[in-house]
Design an enzyme around this catalytic site. Structure first.
Site, PDB file in Angstrom:
ATOM      1  N   ASP A 159       0.842  -1.202   0.000  1.00 58.18           N
ATOM      2  CA  ASP A 159       0.000   0.000   0.000  1.00 58.18           C
ATOM      3  C   ASP A 159       0.877   1.252   0.000  1.00 58.18           C
ATOM      4  O   ASP A 159       0.615   2.219  -0.722  1.00 58.18           O
ATOM      5  CB  ASP A 159      -0.917  -0.012   1.228  1.00 58.18           C
ATOM      6  CG  ASP A 159      -1.649  -1.333   1.351  1.00 58.18           C
ATOM      7  OD1 ASP A 159      -2.449  -1.649   0.460  1.00 58.18           O
ATOM      8  OD2 ASP A 159      -1.395  -2.076   2.335  1.00 58.18           O
ATOM      9  N   HIS A 187      -4.564  -3.246   6.611  1.00 57.13           N
ATOM     10  CA  HIS A 187      -4.364  -3.565   5.188  1.00 57.13           C
ATOM     11  C   HIS A 187      -5.717  -4.005   4.631  1.00 57.13           C
ATOM     12  O   HIS A 187      -6.013  -5.186   4.510  1.00 57.13           O
ATOM     13  CB  HIS A 187      -3.324  -4.670   4.994  1.00 57.13           C
ATOM     14  CG  HIS A 187      -3.317  -5.190   3.586  1.00 57.13           C
ATOM     15  ND1 HIS A 187      -2.919  -4.430   2.513  1.00 57.13           N
ATOM     16  CD2 HIS A 187      -3.709  -6.372   3.077  1.00 57.13           C
ATOM     17  CE1 HIS A 187      -3.059  -5.125   1.403  1.00 57.13           C
ATOM     18  NE2 HIS A 187      -3.544  -6.319   1.705  1.00 57.13           N
TER      19      HIS A 187
HETATM   20  P1  NAX Z   1      -2.254 -18.236  -3.582  1.00 57.38           P
HETATM   21  O1  NAX Z   1      -3.608 -18.795  -3.324  1.00 57.38           O
HETATM   22  O2  NAX Z   1      -1.694 -18.217  -4.957  1.00 57.38           O
HETATM   23  O3  NAX Z   1      -1.194 -19.017  -2.671  1.00 57.38           O
HETATM   24  C1  NAX Z   1      -1.408 -19.255  -1.322  1.00 57.38           C
HETATM   25  C2  NAX Z   1      -0.678 -20.540  -0.988  1.00 57.38           C
HETATM   26  O4  NAX Z   1      -0.743 -20.728   0.420  1.00 57.38           O
HETATM   27  C3  NAX Z   1      -1.292 -21.779  -1.635  1.00 57.38           C
HETATM   28  O5  NAX Z   1      -0.289 -22.473  -2.366  1.00 57.38           O
HETATM   29  C4  NAX Z   1      -1.782 -22.592  -0.439  1.00 57.38           C
HETATM   30  O6  NAX Z   1      -1.675 -23.990  -0.638  1.00 57.38           O
HETATM   31  C5  NAX Z   1      -0.851 -22.104   0.656  1.00 57.38           C
HETATM   32  N1  NAX Z   1      -1.356 -22.336   2.019  1.00 57.38           N
HETATM   33  C6  NAX Z   1      -2.634 -22.277   2.476  1.00 57.38           C
HETATM   34  N2  NAX Z   1      -2.683 -22.610   3.771  1.00 57.38           N
HETATM   35  C7  NAX Z   1      -1.422 -22.863   4.158  1.00 57.38           C
HETATM   36  C8  NAX Z   1      -0.830 -23.275   5.383  1.00 57.38           C
HETATM   37  N3  NAX Z   1      -1.584 -23.505   6.456  1.00 57.38           N
HETATM   38  N4  NAX Z   1       0.507 -23.440   5.423  1.00 57.38           N
HETATM   39  C9  NAX Z   1       1.256 -23.245   4.326  1.00 57.38           C
HETATM   40  N5  NAX Z   1       0.764 -22.884   3.135  1.00 57.38           N
HETATM   41  C10 NAX Z   1      -0.565 -22.684   3.047  1.00 57.38           C
HETATM   42  O7  NAX Z   1      -2.268 -16.775  -2.947  1.00 57.38           O
HETATM   43  P2  NAX Z   1      -1.250 -15.557  -3.198  1.00 57.38           P
HETATM   44  O8  NAX Z   1      -1.733 -14.766  -4.345  1.00 57.38           O
HETATM   45  O9  NAX Z   1       0.134 -16.063  -3.209  1.00 57.38           O
HETATM   46  O10 NAX Z   1      -1.540 -14.681  -1.898  1.00 57.38           O
HETATM   47  C11 NAX Z   1      -1.190 -15.141  -0.609  1.00 57.38           C
HETATM   48  C12 NAX Z   1      -1.822 -14.282   0.462  1.00 57.38           C
HETATM   49  O11 NAX Z   1      -1.345 -12.948   0.373  1.00 57.38           O
HETATM   50  C13 NAX Z   1      -3.346 -14.173   0.363  1.00 57.38           C
HETATM   51  O12 NAX Z   1      -3.896 -14.290   1.657  1.00 57.38           O
HETATM   52  C14 NAX Z   1      -3.552 -12.758  -0.159  1.00 57.38           C
HETATM   53  O13 NAX Z   1      -4.822 -12.251   0.207  1.00 57.38           O
HETATM   54  C15 NAX Z   1      -2.423 -12.049   0.536  1.00 57.38           C
HETATM   55  N6  NAX Z   1      -2.029 -10.740   0.011  1.00 57.38           N
HETATM   56  C16 NAX Z   1      -1.629  -9.796   0.897  1.00 57.38           C
HETATM   57  C17 NAX Z   1      -1.162  -8.569   0.506  1.00 57.38           C
HETATM   58  C18 NAX Z   1      -0.708  -7.562   1.501  1.00 57.38           C
HETATM   59  O14 NAX Z   1      -0.405  -6.445   1.074  1.00 57.38           O
HETATM   60  N7  NAX Z   1      -0.640  -7.817   2.798  1.00 57.38           N
HETATM   61  C19 NAX Z   1      -1.134  -8.181  -0.924  1.00 57.38           C
HETATM   62  C20 NAX Z   1      -1.176  -9.353  -1.853  1.00 57.38           C
HETATM   63  C21 NAX Z   1      -2.064 -10.479  -1.425  1.00 57.38           C
HETATM   64  O15 NAX Z   1      -3.387 -10.160  -1.749  1.00 57.38           O
END
Ligand code: NAX
Length: 328
Positions: A159, A187
């Site tokens: 952000d 966020h």
């Molecule tokens: P993806 O869905 O592509 O990847 C997430 C991965 O996490 C998957 O491979 C899943 O199997 C794995 N996972 C789920 N539970 C788990 C656990 N208990 N232990 C280990 N791995 C686990 O999501 P992606 O686009 O990579 O985003 C990841 C996270 O970042 C999401 O929650 C998203 O909302 C968040 N974000 C946060 C941002 C921020 O500024 N704070 C910005 C970007 C993003 O939106």
């Protein structure tokens, strides 16, 4: 040579992980003189895909990459972790209520908090990226006895970087000419990107911008809604920019923020600026010697105060919800 730094990344097979891991292994996060050992944590169904990412990292032949382990066991993943990037979380599925989402992520972040406390290095630095990031960090730190709360942070750097980029573009200066931007609060779309103390090549940003309506009607909503705009345009949520922000966040925490400016990090409130103590809120922060510090003494005008109250109110409501679920 120097002993490698152990960096654990959860959600390693996801889209942020795919952009993030090569940056870490190349030295962009911890410095060009710092070898890294990566530990990738995934859920069992995605361990195979994470192993594929590890194969590609091998194939990059990064000089600084000292080793990679892939696991679905949090205790193994956090063993000796110096830096932990908690990226994996449970996305909101169709028909899922907000309470279900908090509950599902509560299970993940209570377990990972415990595993960090039992296995990580004594001075581990934790960055929570997975949403709802602030509240996931709050849950993790409450479930990690022995790790100081100051070691848990959540990511608002994306952000912050979005705000820097918007102001640079509007004023026609390079991003290096922008200082003193703050993202306050959660966020989420309630976050408050604040230009009141910002400068453009040393001049007050509000003066250089000139038109207050640009700030109120364009800048603030554009930064707040940028995540949704990326999804709309790309058909997928921000990944490369999120990974880059995570690299920036950890690099500044470990190596220090540049002189004469600050960044935005979500950290545990000590009551500064009237944010209730204990909430994980985004603040203006400087870092040195591996410690962060909330910048003190900034003026909050009535408009800023009102916006800060809204986003902090949302954080308090999220805290109350997860407390009600017994997660704190
Ligand atoms: P993806 O869905 O592509 O990847 C997430 C991965 O996490 C998957 O491979 C899943 O199997 C794995 N996972 C789920 N539970 C788990 C656990 N208990 N232990 C280990 N791995 C686990 O999501 P992606 O686009 O990579 O985003 C990841 C996270 O970042 C999401 O929650 C998203 O909302 C968040 N974000 C946060 C941002 C921020 O500024 N704070 C910005 C970007 C993003 O939106």
């Amino acid at each position: 040579g120097t002993a490698p730094t152990t960096v654990t990344v959860t959600g390693a097979a996801g889209q942020i992980g795919y952009s993030l891991l090569p940056r870490i292994a190349s030295g962009a996060m911890l410095g060009a003189d710092r070898p890294v050992r990566l530990r990738l944590l995934e859920i069992p169904a995605a361990v195979g895909a994470a192993a594929g990412v590890a194969m590609e990292l091998d194939d990059c032949a990064f000089p600084l990459l000292a080793g990679i382990d892939v696991t679905d066991d949090p205790a193994t993943a956090f063993d000796g972790a110096d830096v932990a990037l908690l990226v994996g979380s449970r996305p909101r599925g169709k028909g899922m209520e907000r309470a279900d989402l908090l509950q599902a992520n509560g299970a993940i972040f209570t377990a990972q908090g415990r595993a960090l406390a039992e296995n990580a290095a004594a001075d581990v630095k934790v960055l929570v990226v997975g949403n709802p990031a602030n509240t996931n960090a709050l849950i993790a730190l409450h479930n990690a006895p022995g790790i100081p709360a100051s070691r848990f942070t959540a990511m608002t750097r994306l952000d912050h970087n979005r705000a820097v980029a918007q102001l640079a573009r509007r004023t026609g200066v390079p991003v290096t000419g922008i200082r003193g931007i703050t993202v306050w609060g959660n966020h989420s779309a309630t976050q408050y990107p604040d230009l009141t103390a910002a400068t453009v090549d040393g001049r007050p940003a509000t003066e250089v911008v000139g038109d207050p309506a640009w700030i109120e009607e364009f800048f603030i909503p554009t930064v707040q809604q940028r995540g949704a705009a990326i999804i709309e345009a790309r058909g997928a949520s921000s990944a490369a920019s999120a990974a880059s922000a995570a690299v920036d966040h950890v690099r500044d925490w470990v190596l220090g923020t540049p002189e004469g400016t600050w960044t935005s990090m979500a950290v545990v409130s000590d009551g500064s600026y009237g944010v209730p103590e204990g909430l994980v809120s985004s603040f203006p922060v400087t870092c040195s010697g591996g410690e962060w510090r909330i910048v003190q003494g900034l003026e909050l005008d009535a408009g800023s105060r009102a916006r800060l109250d809204v986003t902090v109110g949302e954080l308090a409501a999220e805290r109350d919800a997860v407390r009600g679920m017994g997660l704190l």
